[in-house]
Scaffold this motif. Structure first.
Motif, PDB file in Angstrom:
ATOM      1  N   ILE A  62       0.855  -1.203   0.000  1.00  0.00           N
ATOM      2  CA  ILE A  62       0.000   0.000   0.000  1.00  0.00           C
ATOM      3  C   ILE A  62       0.883   1.242   0.000  1.00  0.00           C
ATOM      4  O   ILE A  62       1.931   1.259   0.657  1.00  0.00           O
ATOM      5  CB  ILE A  62      -0.933  -0.018   1.242  1.00  0.00           C
ATOM      6  CG1 ILE A  62      -1.935  -1.173   1.118  1.00  0.00           C
ATOM      7  CG2 ILE A  62      -1.671   1.311   1.401  1.00  0.00           C
ATOM      8  CD1 ILE A  62      -2.801  -1.368   2.344  1.00  0.00           C
ATOM      9  N   PRO A  63       0.516   2.305  -0.744  1.00  0.00           N
ATOM     10  CA  PRO A  63       1.312   3.538  -0.759  1.00  0.00           C
ATOM     11  C   PRO A  63       1.588   4.056   0.649  1.00  0.00           C
ATOM     12  O   PRO A  63       0.762   3.917   1.553  1.00  0.00           O
ATOM     13  CB  PRO A  63       0.428   4.510  -1.551  1.00  0.00           C
ATOM     14  CG  PRO A  63      -0.404   3.632  -2.429  1.00  0.00           C
ATOM     15  CD  PRO A  63      -0.651   2.381  -1.632  1.00  0.00           C
ATOM     16  N   VAL A  64       2.748   4.667   0.817  1.00  0.00           N
ATOM     17  CA  VAL A  64       3.196   5.101   2.140  1.00  0.00           C
ATOM     18  C   VAL A  64       2.205   6.040   2.803  1.00  0.00           C
ATOM     19  O   VAL A  64       1.962   5.959   4.001  1.00  0.00           O
ATOM     20  CB  VAL A  64       4.583   5.785   2.025  1.00  0.00           C
ATOM     21  CG1 VAL A  64       5.037   6.314   3.373  1.00  0.00           C
ATOM     22  CG2 VAL A  64       5.599   4.809   1.463  1.00  0.00           C
ATOM     23  N   GLN A  65       1.613   6.954   2.035  1.00  0.00           N
ATOM     24  CA  GLN A  65       0.715   7.946   2.619  1.00  0.00           C
ATOM     25  C   GLN A  65      -0.541   7.324   3.223  1.00  0.00           C
ATOM     26  O   GLN A  65      -1.199   7.919   4.083  1.00  0.00           O
ATOM     27  CB  GLN A  65       0.325   9.012   1.581  1.00  0.00           C
ATOM     28  CG  GLN A  65      -0.365   8.478   0.346  1.00  0.00           C
ATOM     29  CD  GLN A  65       0.618   8.093  -0.748  1.00  0.00           C
ATOM     30  OE1 GLN A  65       1.789   7.862  -0.468  1.00  0.00           O
ATOM     31  NE2 GLN A  65       0.155   8.077  -1.982  1.00  0.00           N
ATOM     32  N   SER A  66      -0.906   6.102   2.769  1.00  0.00           N
ATOM     33  CA  SER A  66      -2.110   5.436   3.285  1.00  0.00           C
ATOM     34  C   SER A  66      -1.772   4.269   4.208  1.00  0.00           C
ATOM     35  O   SER A  66      -2.672   3.631   4.761  1.00  0.00           O
ATOM     36  CB  SER A  66      -2.962   4.925   2.120  1.00  0.00           C
ATOM     37  OG  SER A  66      -3.283   5.970   1.231  1.00  0.00           O
ATOM     38  N   ARG A  67      -0.493   3.983   4.377  1.00  0.00           N
ATOM     39  CA  ARG A  67      -0.089   2.766   5.075  1.00  0.00           C
ATOM     40  C   ARG A  67      -0.336   2.824   6.583  1.00  0.00           C
ATOM     41  O   ARG A  67      -0.608   1.809   7.210  1.00  0.00           O
ATOM     42  CB  ARG A  67       1.386   2.492   4.808  1.00  0.00           C
ATOM     43  CG  ARG A  67       1.840   1.094   5.169  1.00  0.00           C
ATOM     44  CD  ARG A  67       3.284   0.893   4.806  1.00  0.00           C
ATOM     45  NE  ARG A  67       3.488   1.015   3.364  1.00  0.00           N
ATOM     46  CZ  ARG A  67       4.687   1.054   2.796  1.00  0.00           C
ATOM     47  NH1 ARG A  67       5.767   1.015   3.540  1.00  0.00           N
ATOM     48  NH2 ARG A  67       4.791   1.162   1.479  1.00  0.00           N
ATOM     49  N   ALA A  68      -0.251   4.022   7.174  1.00  0.00           N
ATOM     50  CA  ALA A  68      -0.350   4.151   8.639  1.00  0.00           C
ATOM     51  C   ALA A  68      -1.688   3.618   9.156  1.00  0.00           C
ATOM     52  O   ALA A  68      -1.732   2.906  10.168  1.00  0.00           O
ATOM     53  CB  ALA A  68      -0.160   5.604   9.049  1.00  0.00           C
ATOM     54  N   MET A  69      -2.762   3.936   8.462  1.00  0.00           N
ATOM     55  CA  MET A  69      -4.092   3.501   8.900  1.00  0.00           C
ATOM     56  C   MET A  69      -4.180   1.972   8.909  1.00  0.00           C
ATOM     57  O   MET A  69      -4.695   1.360   9.862  1.00  0.00           O
ATOM     58  CB  MET A  69      -5.158   4.088   7.973  1.00  0.00           C
ATOM     59  CG  MET A  69      -6.578   3.638   8.294  1.00  0.00           C
ATOM     60  SD  MET A  69      -7.773   4.312   7.120  1.00  0.00           S
ATOM     61  CE  MET A  69      -7.260   3.476   5.596  1.00  0.00           C
ATOM     62  N   TYR A  70      -3.672   1.337   7.851  1.00  0.00           N
ATOM     63  CA  TYR A  70      -3.746  -0.114   7.758  1.00  0.00           C
ATOM     64  C   TYR A  70      -2.810  -0.778   8.773  1.00  0.00           C
ATOM     65  O   TYR A  70      -3.121  -1.841   9.317  1.00  0.00           O
ATOM     66  CB  TYR A  70      -3.393  -0.567   6.337  1.00  0.00           C
ATOM     67  CG  TYR A  70      -4.467  -0.215   5.326  1.00  0.00           C
ATOM     68  CD1 TYR A  70      -5.577  -1.039   5.151  1.00  0.00           C
ATOM     69  CD2 TYR A  70      -4.386   0.953   4.571  1.00  0.00           C
ATOM     70  CE1 TYR A  70      -6.570  -0.717   4.238  1.00  0.00           C
ATOM     71  CE2 TYR A  70      -5.370   1.292   3.652  1.00  0.00           C
ATOM     72  CZ  TYR A  70      -6.460   0.450   3.489  1.00  0.00           C
ATOM     73  OH  TYR A  70      -7.439   0.776   2.585  1.00  0.00           O
ATOM     74  N   ASN A  71      -1.662  -0.147   9.032  1.00  0.00           N
ATOM     75  CA  ASN A  71      -0.756  -0.678  10.053  1.00  0.00           C
ATOM     76  C   ASN A  71      -1.422  -0.679  11.421  1.00  0.00           C
ATOM     77  O   ASN A  71      -1.254  -1.619  12.204  1.00  0.00           O
ATOM     78  CB  ASN A  71       0.531   0.154  10.109  1.00  0.00           C
ATOM     79  CG  ASN A  71       1.567  -0.339   9.119  1.00  0.00           C
ATOM     80  OD1 ASN A  71       1.681  -1.525   8.862  1.00  0.00           O
ATOM     81  ND2 ASN A  71       2.343   0.577   8.561  1.00  0.00           N
ATOM     82  N   SER A  72      -2.180   0.377  11.701  1.00  0.00           N
ATOM     83  CA  SER A  72      -2.882   0.468  12.983  1.00  0.00           C
ATOM     84  C   SER A  72      -3.922  -0.645  13.109  1.00  0.00           C
ATOM     85  O   SER A  72      -4.042  -1.293  14.159  1.00  0.00           O
ATOM     86  CB  SER A  72      -3.545   1.841  13.105  1.00  0.00           C
ATOM     87  OG  SER A  72      -4.278   1.938  14.300  1.00  0.00           O
ATOM     88  N   ARG A  73      -4.668  -0.885  12.042  1.00  0.00           N
ATOM     89  CA  ARG A  73      -5.676  -1.948  12.062  1.00  0.00           C
ATOM     90  C   ARG A  73      -5.007  -3.316  12.215  1.00  0.00           C
ATOM     91  O   ARG A  73      -5.471  -4.175  12.978  1.00  0.00           O
ATOM     92  CB  ARG A  73      -6.510  -1.882  10.787  1.00  0.00           C
ATOM     93  CG  ARG A  73      -7.513  -0.719  10.821  1.00  0.00           C
ATOM     94  CD  ARG A  73      -7.926  -0.242   9.455  1.00  0.00           C
ATOM     95  NE  ARG A  73      -8.665  -1.229   8.682  1.00  0.00           N
ATOM     96  CZ  ARG A  73      -9.176  -0.979   7.474  1.00  0.00           C
ATOM     97  NH1 ARG A  73      -9.014   0.235   6.930  1.00  0.00           N
ATOM     98  NH2 ARG A  73      -9.840  -1.905   6.827  1.00  0.00           N
ATOM     99  N   LEU A  74      -3.893  -3.505  11.489  1.00  0.00           N
ATOM    100  CA  LEU A  74      -3.189  -4.782  11.565  1.00  0.00           C
ATOM    101  C   LEU A  74      -2.655  -5.024  12.976  1.00  0.00           C
ATOM    102  O   LEU A  74      -2.713  -6.149  13.489  1.00  0.00           O
ATOM    103  CB  LEU A  74      -2.034  -4.800  10.558  1.00  0.00           C
ATOM    104  CG  LEU A  74      -1.212  -6.077  10.479  1.00  0.00           C
ATOM    105  CD1 LEU A  74      -2.081  -7.263  10.090  1.00  0.00           C
ATOM    106  CD2 LEU A  74      -0.069  -5.914   9.473  1.00  0.00           C
TER     107      LEU A  74
END
Length: 217
Positions: A62-74
């Protein structure tokens, strides 16, 4: 890529819900029925771990700018799995009041004490395991730092050796140049002395020639 993550996310939610329900049922069972359910939950937990791995791979794409949200969910899903695994461990040695009384009769209270003691030991083992893992990680990091330091020292040693070699070459060149200059200076002095002697001889010859010429007259 985010659509794939969300698909794995839906599967994760479905499987974990089933696991949670089955973990709650395990203490109420005994014998072969309990064994089969434990095996089934263990298999589904393995499936959950594989889903986490797939989601982790998807997050990396996932692009870096959107990755933080998915990392939090993971991260929250990983914590949820850790809790499920702990609940599963407890459920395997737990019994409902009905099953406990059926199995142990008057020794139920003693079994409860033993179960509490066993749970306490399990917690201690888990804490010890975490400390060992942390210690191992520190040891690995320390080894890596040591290897980097040794590599840097080796590089510095090679640089020092090359510098020494250049100094030796420079000294050798300076010695050679000094010998050449000394030889040139010696030849210059010799040539000057030779010129002086030759000049003196010519002057003396002229003086003698004039003297004898005058004396002859």
């Amino acid at each position: 890529m985010s659509s794939d993550f969300e698909a794995y996310e839906q599967d994760f939610g479905t499987v974990t819900a089933e696991v949670t329900n089955k973990i709650g049922r395990i203490p109420k069972l005994s014998g072969e029925e309990k064994t089969q359910l434990v095996l089934n939950v263990d298999k589904q937990l393995e499936e959950v771990r594989e889903l986490l791995e797939q989601m982790d791979l998807e997050v990396r794409e996932i692009p870096v700018q959107s990755r933080a949200m998915y990392n939090s969910r993971l991260k929250s899903y990983k914590q949820e799995v850790e809790k499920l695994e702990k609940d599963f461990k407890r459920s395997r040695i737990a019994y409902s009041d009905e099953v406990r009384n059926e199995l142990l009769g008057d020794d139920a209270s003693s079994s409860e004490s033993q179960r509490a003691h066993l749970l306490d030991n399990t917690e201690r083992l888990e804490r010890s395991s975490r400390r060992l893992e942390a210690g191992y990680q520190i040891a690995v990091e320390t080894e890596q730092v040591g290897q980097e330091i040794l590599s840097n020292l080796h590089t510095d040693r090679e640089k020092i050796q090359r510098a020494r070699e250049r100094l030796r070459e420079t000294d050798a060149n300076l010695g050679k140049s000094s010998r050449i200059l000394t030889g040139m200076l010696r030849r210059i002095i010799q040539n000057r002395v030779l010129l002086f002697v030759l000049g003196a001889f010519i002057v003396l010859t002229i003086i003698l020639a004039i003297y004898f010429n005058l004396r002859g007259h």
